[in-house]
Design an enzyme around this catalytic site. Structure first.
Site, PDB file in Angstrom:
ATOM      1  N   ASP A  35      -8.742  -4.356  34.913  1.00  0.00           N
ATOM      2  CA  ASP A  35      -7.619  -5.288  34.975  1.00  0.00           C
ATOM      3  C   ASP A  35      -7.843  -6.272  36.127  1.00  0.00           C
ATOM      4  O   ASP A  35      -8.256  -5.879  37.224  1.00  0.00           O
ATOM      5  CB  ASP A  35      -6.307  -4.511  35.169  1.00  0.00           C
ATOM      6  CG  ASP A  35      -5.096  -5.366  34.874  1.00  0.00           C
ATOM      7  OD1 ASP A  35      -4.400  -5.083  33.877  1.00  0.00           O
ATOM      8  OD2 ASP A  35      -4.834  -6.333  35.623  1.00  0.00           O
ATOM      9  N   ASN A  91       2.446  -1.489  26.737  1.00  0.00           N
ATOM     10  CA  ASN A  91       3.658  -2.304  26.777  1.00  0.00           C
ATOM     11  C   ASN A  91       3.804  -3.001  25.426  1.00  0.00           C
ATOM     12  O   ASN A  91       2.828  -3.548  24.898  1.00  0.00           O
ATOM     13  CB  ASN A  91       3.564  -3.350  27.888  1.00  0.00           C
ATOM     14  CG  ASN A  91       3.486  -2.712  29.271  1.00  0.00           C
ATOM     15  OD1 ASN A  91       4.081  -1.664  29.505  1.00  0.00           O
ATOM     16  ND2 ASN A  91       2.755  -3.334  30.175  1.00  0.00           N
ATOM     17  N   VAL A 100       0.190 -10.085  27.522  1.00  0.00           N
ATOM     18  CA  VAL A 100      -0.942 -10.515  26.696  1.00  0.00           C
ATOM     19  C   VAL A 100      -0.759  -9.921  25.300  1.00  0.00           C
ATOM     20  O   VAL A 100      -0.711  -8.689  25.139  1.00  0.00           O
ATOM     21  CB  VAL A 100      -2.289 -10.066  27.298  1.00  0.00           C
ATOM     22  CG1 VAL A 100      -3.441 -10.470  26.388  1.00  0.00           C
ATOM     23  CG2 VAL A 100      -2.470 -10.670  28.697  1.00  0.00           C
ATOM     24  N   HIS A 104      -3.418  -3.613  23.819  1.00  0.00           N
ATOM     25  CA  HIS A 104      -4.261  -2.994  24.847  1.00  0.00           C
ATOM     26  C   HIS A 104      -3.546  -1.793  25.430  1.00  0.00           C
ATOM     27  O   HIS A 104      -2.317  -1.756  25.492  1.00  0.00           O
ATOM     28  CB  HIS A 104      -4.623  -3.993  25.956  1.00  0.00           C
ATOM     29  CG  HIS A 104      -3.439  -4.677  26.553  1.00  0.00           C
ATOM     30  ND1 HIS A 104      -2.787  -5.724  25.932  1.00  0.00           N
ATOM     31  CD2 HIS A 104      -2.769  -4.448  27.705  1.00  0.00           C
ATOM     32  CE1 HIS A 104      -1.780  -6.123  26.690  1.00  0.00           C
ATOM     33  NE2 HIS A 104      -1.736  -5.353  27.762  1.00  0.00           N
ATOM     34  N   HIS A 106      -3.333   0.518  28.848  1.00  0.00           N
ATOM     35  CA  HIS A 106      -3.652   0.593  30.271  1.00  0.00           C
ATOM     36  C   HIS A 106      -4.078   2.013  30.612  1.00  0.00           C
ATOM     37  O   HIS A 106      -3.395   2.974  30.239  1.00  0.00           O
ATOM     38  CB  HIS A 106      -2.426   0.260  31.123  1.00  0.00           C
ATOM     39  CG  HIS A 106      -1.902  -1.128  30.978  1.00  0.00           C
ATOM     40  ND1 HIS A 106      -2.065  -2.097  31.946  1.00  0.00           N
ATOM     41  CD2 HIS A 106      -1.194  -1.727  29.982  1.00  0.00           C
ATOM     42  CE1 HIS A 106      -1.488  -3.216  31.555  1.00  0.00           C
ATOM     43  NE2 HIS A 106      -0.942  -3.020  30.360  1.00  0.00           N
TER      44      HIS A 106
HETATM   45  P1  5GP Z   1       0.552  -6.354  29.664  1.00  0.00           P
HETATM   46  O1  5GP Z   1       1.657  -6.667  30.613  1.00  0.00           O
HETATM   47  O2  5GP Z   1       0.429  -7.395  28.569  1.00  0.00           O
HETATM   48  O3  5GP Z   1       0.637  -4.943  29.116  1.00  0.00           O
HETATM   49  O4  5GP Z   1      -0.770  -6.350  30.520  1.00  0.00           O
HETATM   50  C1  5GP Z   1      -1.647  -7.423  30.593  1.00  0.00           C
HETATM   51  C2  5GP Z   1      -2.627  -7.115  31.703  1.00  0.00           C
HETATM   52  O5  5GP Z   1      -3.730  -7.976  31.561  1.00  0.00           O
HETATM   53  C3  5GP Z   1      -2.067  -7.328  33.112  1.00  0.00           C
HETATM   54  O6  5GP Z   1      -2.161  -6.096  33.841  1.00  0.00           O
HETATM   55  C4  5GP Z   1      -2.956  -8.422  33.696  1.00  0.00           C
HETATM   56  O7  5GP Z   1      -3.250  -8.215  35.065  1.00  0.00           O
HETATM   57  C5  5GP Z   1      -4.186  -8.341  32.837  1.00  0.00           C
HETATM   58  N1  5GP Z   1      -4.887  -9.603  32.643  1.00  0.00           N
HETATM   59  C6  5GP Z   1      -4.327 -10.801  32.294  1.00  0.00           C
HETATM   60  N2  5GP Z   1      -5.280 -11.748  32.152  1.00  0.00           N
HETATM   61  C7  5GP Z   1      -6.467 -11.127  32.414  1.00  0.00           C
HETATM   62  C8  5GP Z   1      -7.806 -11.592  32.409  1.00  0.00           C
HETATM   63  O8  5GP Z   1      -8.123 -12.757  32.145  1.00  0.00           O
HETATM   64  N3  5GP Z   1      -8.763 -10.683  32.726  1.00  0.00           N
HETATM   65  C9  5GP Z   1      -8.464  -9.383  33.018  1.00  0.00           C
HETATM   66  N4  5GP Z   1      -9.484  -8.559  33.305  1.00  0.00           N
HETATM   67  N5  5GP Z   1      -7.202  -8.906  33.022  1.00  0.00           N
HETATM   68  C10 5GP Z   1      -6.220  -9.776  32.717  1.00  0.00           C
END
Ligand code: 5GP
Ligand code: ZN
Length: 113
Positions: A35, A91, A100, A104, A106
């Site tokens: 992340d 999420n 995003v 995915h 975590h």
């Molecule tokens: P969500 O809130 O959608 O479950 O988690 C999205 C995660 O993607 C967040 O923890 C954020 O830090 C991570 N993230 C967003 N953009 C990027 C990226 O361009 N590269 C990487 N490696 N992580 C990302």
């Protein structure tokens, strides 16, 4: 191209190698990478190569979560946290904190030496 990539999806770009990421695991169905803003010492995102927007969009005959689970086992072993412990979570949609919109999981652990 085996997988259709959604335009403007950052995780599709990582899967396609068009956006850099610190990739820790890959197999024919899954890519996993660190992340960008880790919430713990170990914070890996386990991502299906196929674009699926949210958990709600997995079709009934799709076994992708089994593939995610197998990937999580291997990643946890590689990271040295399989026995110490880790957490997996998804999420779903904005109310669940999803930012995003490419499915995915975590993998988080604070259990490092
Ligand atoms: P969500 O809130 O959608 O479950 O988690 C999205 C995660 O993607 C967040 O923890 C954020 O830090 C991570 N993230 C967003 N953009 C990027 C990226 O361009 N590269 C990487 N490696 N992580 C990302
Ligand atoms: Zn995508």
């Amino acid at each position: 191209m085996k997988f259709m990539h959604e335009p403007d999806c950052i995780f599709c770009e990582i899967v396609a190698g068009k956006r850099s990421a610190d990739i820790v695991y890959q197999d024919p169905e899954i890519v996993a990478f660190k992340d960008a803003k880790p919430a713990a010492p170990i914070h890996i995102l386990i991502v299906p190569r196929k674009h699926i927007a949210t958990l709600n969009d997995i079709s009934p005959d799709d076994n992708i979560l089994a593939a995610v689970g197998r990937a999580a086992q291997k990643i946890a072993l590689d990271c040295g946290v399989a026995q110490k412990g880790y957490r997996l979570f998804i999420n779903v949609n904005k109310g669940g904190g999803q930012v995003v919109f490419h499915l995915h999981v975590h993998l988080i652990s604070k259990a490092i030496d």
